[in-house]
Scaffold this active site. Structure first.
Site, PDB file in Angstrom:
ATOM      1  CE  LYS A 264      -3.253 -27.369 -10.722  1.00 59.71           C
ATOM      2  NZ  LYS A 264      -4.346 -27.610 -11.687  1.00 59.71           N
ATOM      3  CB  SER A 265      -3.325 -21.586 -14.722  1.00 55.86           C
ATOM      4  OG  SER A 265      -4.341 -22.085 -13.918  1.00 55.86           O
TER       5      SER A 265
ATOM      6  N   GLY B 158      -7.226 -31.777 -15.596  1.00 55.06           N
ATOM      7  CA  GLY B 158      -8.343 -31.198 -16.344  1.00 55.06           C
ATOM      8  C   GLY B 158      -7.884 -30.117 -17.303  1.00 55.06           C
TER       9      GLY B 158
ATOM     10  NE  ARG C 238     -12.546 -32.345 -13.273  1.00 51.46           N
ATOM     11  CZ  ARG C 238     -11.542 -31.485 -13.098  1.00 51.46           C
ATOM     12  NH1 ARG C 238     -10.315 -31.923 -12.922  1.00 51.46           N
ATOM     13  NH2 ARG C 238     -11.780 -30.197 -13.094  1.00 51.46           N
TER      14      ARG C 238
ATOM     15  CD  GLN D 203      -9.850 -26.753 -16.582  1.00 47.90           C
ATOM     16  OE1 GLN D 203     -10.730 -27.592 -16.788  1.00 47.90           O
ATOM     17  NE2 GLN D 203      -8.938 -26.910 -15.643  1.00 47.90           N
TER      18      GLN D 203
ATOM     19  CG  ASP E  93      -8.619 -24.132  -8.423  1.00 51.71           C
ATOM     20  OD1 ASP E  93      -9.678 -24.752  -8.651  1.00 51.71           O
ATOM     21  OD2 ASP E  93      -7.773 -23.896  -9.306  1.00 51.71           O
TER      22      ASP E  93
ATOM     23  CE  LYS F  93     -13.267 -26.260 -10.367  1.00 47.68           C
ATOM     24  NZ  LYS F  93     -12.767 -25.728 -11.639  1.00 47.68           N
TER      25      LYS F  93
ATOM     26  NE  ARG G 162     -10.768 -29.537  -5.311  1.00 45.55           N
ATOM     27  CZ  ARG G 162      -9.921 -28.967  -6.151  1.00 45.55           C
ATOM     28  NH1 ARG G 162     -10.156 -27.760  -6.619  1.00 45.55           N
ATOM     29  NH2 ARG G 162      -8.819 -29.602  -6.521  1.00 45.55           N
TER      30      ARG G 162
END
Ligand code: S3P
Length: 426
Positions: free
Chosen positions: A20-21, A92, A120, A167, A313, A340, A344
């Site tokens: 994903k990143s 995000g 967030r 990020q 994650d 997140k 979580r």
């Protein structure tokens, strides 16, 4: 509603979708490079599709056929002012990284996202970007989306981030592309370095040391061919599943094993897991391997500190492994999990407790005592993909059925998750 039943064993070979990143970054850098970037192995999950959508709204042509994507880059200054609000959905990574790029653009953009995104924290990114020269107006004193961003002439900075976050680091490095001179980001612990690796591939001058990354502004980025490896954060669900379901032997092929992402392997090895890394190789600057995982008796461990960003994650699914491990697992320094897609620490505690786990939330982590016998329950995803998938993994070893409400959120990072899980369980 998704039903998960106890699995006898997990056997065979499975692949996981693209990282994903890396998928987000490939589209973003492709858009501001010169020429056509060709991406294969792109993650077609909703988050990465949001990134494509935003760049199309910024005037970039992007053609996609399944996992193959072509991005027609227009150079550093080729983006156009969007006609409407840019909606990042649940992503995000999209909202924070795109803010870095938009800070260098001589126009105004407004960004928003779904209910989770609008809760967030954004100041962690918007503050350094405004120090570099972007003008930003947003909810909650520039801390929440929606916010508007007027880009312009930026100044290079040397910025020490309060939390280890790829990020934040990436947003600043991407803005640094638009600032003459060197932009430096220093982190308390090293976070994933996919931005640095890919920027080098596109021809930017980037240097990295233990906790700092430096980019030189105003490069000419050249279009690339990028092959994206499978996402270790998605593989994590199958890794833990194969470890806890008896008589399992699974090969997970083509998994990205960049050092900044493999904390999960280190912790599981410490717990006694039988995992081997096979066929190590490199694609597009990223280390890749196949993972052979066999059912293993696990024991509890304590971890925290600089390993947390390397497995941030994976904590929900590690909590499942810990519930079944002999002894106590203590996780510390994981307060970032509270901000997140869901909180979580709270959501995994609530859901695993329903199944009989002995799990306690602490101020900065979790304490889990095992082993317990899990029992199926009606679980909620809290609209968080990783919570839904962690509950499903727990369901594979639970007596009675596990039902997962609002399971569609797995589309964010792993649309085929339930189908692949079913094919593997016999
Ligand atoms: C990501 C960085 C991490 C991670 C997220 C993806 C990225 O977030 O949790 O899923 O692609 O840079 P933080 O930077 O907030 O830790």
């Amino acid at each position: 509603m998704q039903v998960v039943t106890k699995a006898k064993r997990l056997r065979g070979e499975v692949s996981v979708p693209g990282d994903k990143s890396i998928s987000h970054r490939a589209v973003m850098l492709g858009a501001i490079a010169e020429g056509v970037t060709e991406i294969s192995g792109f993650l077609t999950g909703a988050d990465c599709l949001s990134t494509i959508d935003c760049f199309r709204k910024l005037g970039i042509r992007i053609d996609r056929e399944g996992e193959h994507v072509k991005v027609y880059g227009e150079g550093l200054y080729g983006l156009k002012e969007p006609e409407d609000v840019l909606d990042v959905g649940n992503s995000g990574t999209t909202i924070r990284l795109i803010s870095g790029i938009l800070s260098g653009q001589p126009f105004t953009s407004t960004l928003t996202g779904d209910a989770s995104i609008r809760r967030r924290p954004m100041k962690r990114v918007l503050h350094p970007l405004s120090e570099m020269g972007a003008r930003i107006l947003g909810r909650d004193n520039q801390n929440k989306a929606p916010f508007s961003l007027q880009g312009g002439d930026l100044q290079a900075v040397r910025y020490q981030t309060p939390v280890a976050s790829a990020q934040i680091k990436s947003a600043i490095l991407l803005a640094g592309l638009y600032a003459p001179g060197k932009t430096t980001v220093i982190e308390p612990e090293k976070s994933r370095n996919h931005t640095e690796v890919m920027l080098q591939g596109f021809g930017a001058k980037v240097t990295e040391s233990q906790n700092s990354s430096v980019v030189e502004g105003l490069p000419v980025l050249e279009a690339q061919k990028i092959t994206i490896p499978g996402d270790i954060s998605s593989a994590a669900f199958f890794i833990v599943a194969a470890l806890i379901v008896p008589d399992s032997e699974l090969v997970i092929t083509n998994v990205g094993i960049n050092q900044t992402r493999t904390g999960i392997l280190d912790v599981l090895w410490q717990m006694g897991a039988d995992i081997s890394v096979l066929n190590e190789r490199e694609t597009s600057g990223e280390k890749v391997g196949d993972l052979l995982v066999k059912s293993s008796p696990l024991k509890g461990v304590s971890f925290g500190g600089d390993i947390i960003p390397r497995l941030v994650d994976e904590i929900p699914v590690l909590a499942v492994a810990a519930a079944l491990a002999e002894g106590t697992t203590t996780i510390t320094n994981a307060e970032e999990l509270k901000v997140k897609e869901s909180n979580r620490l709270e959501t995994i505690t609530t859901e695993l407790k329903k199944m009989g786990a002995n799990i306690t939330e602490t101020a900065d982590g979790l304490i889990i005592k095992g082993p317990v016998r899990l029992t199926g329950a009606v679980c909620k995803s809290h609209h968080d993909h990783r919570i839904a998938m962690a509950c499903a993994v727990a369901g594979l070893v639970a007596d009675k059925e596990t039902m997962i409400n609002e399971p569609e959120c797995v589309d964010i990072s792993f649309p085929e998750f339930f189908d692949r899980l079913e094919t593997l369980s016999t």
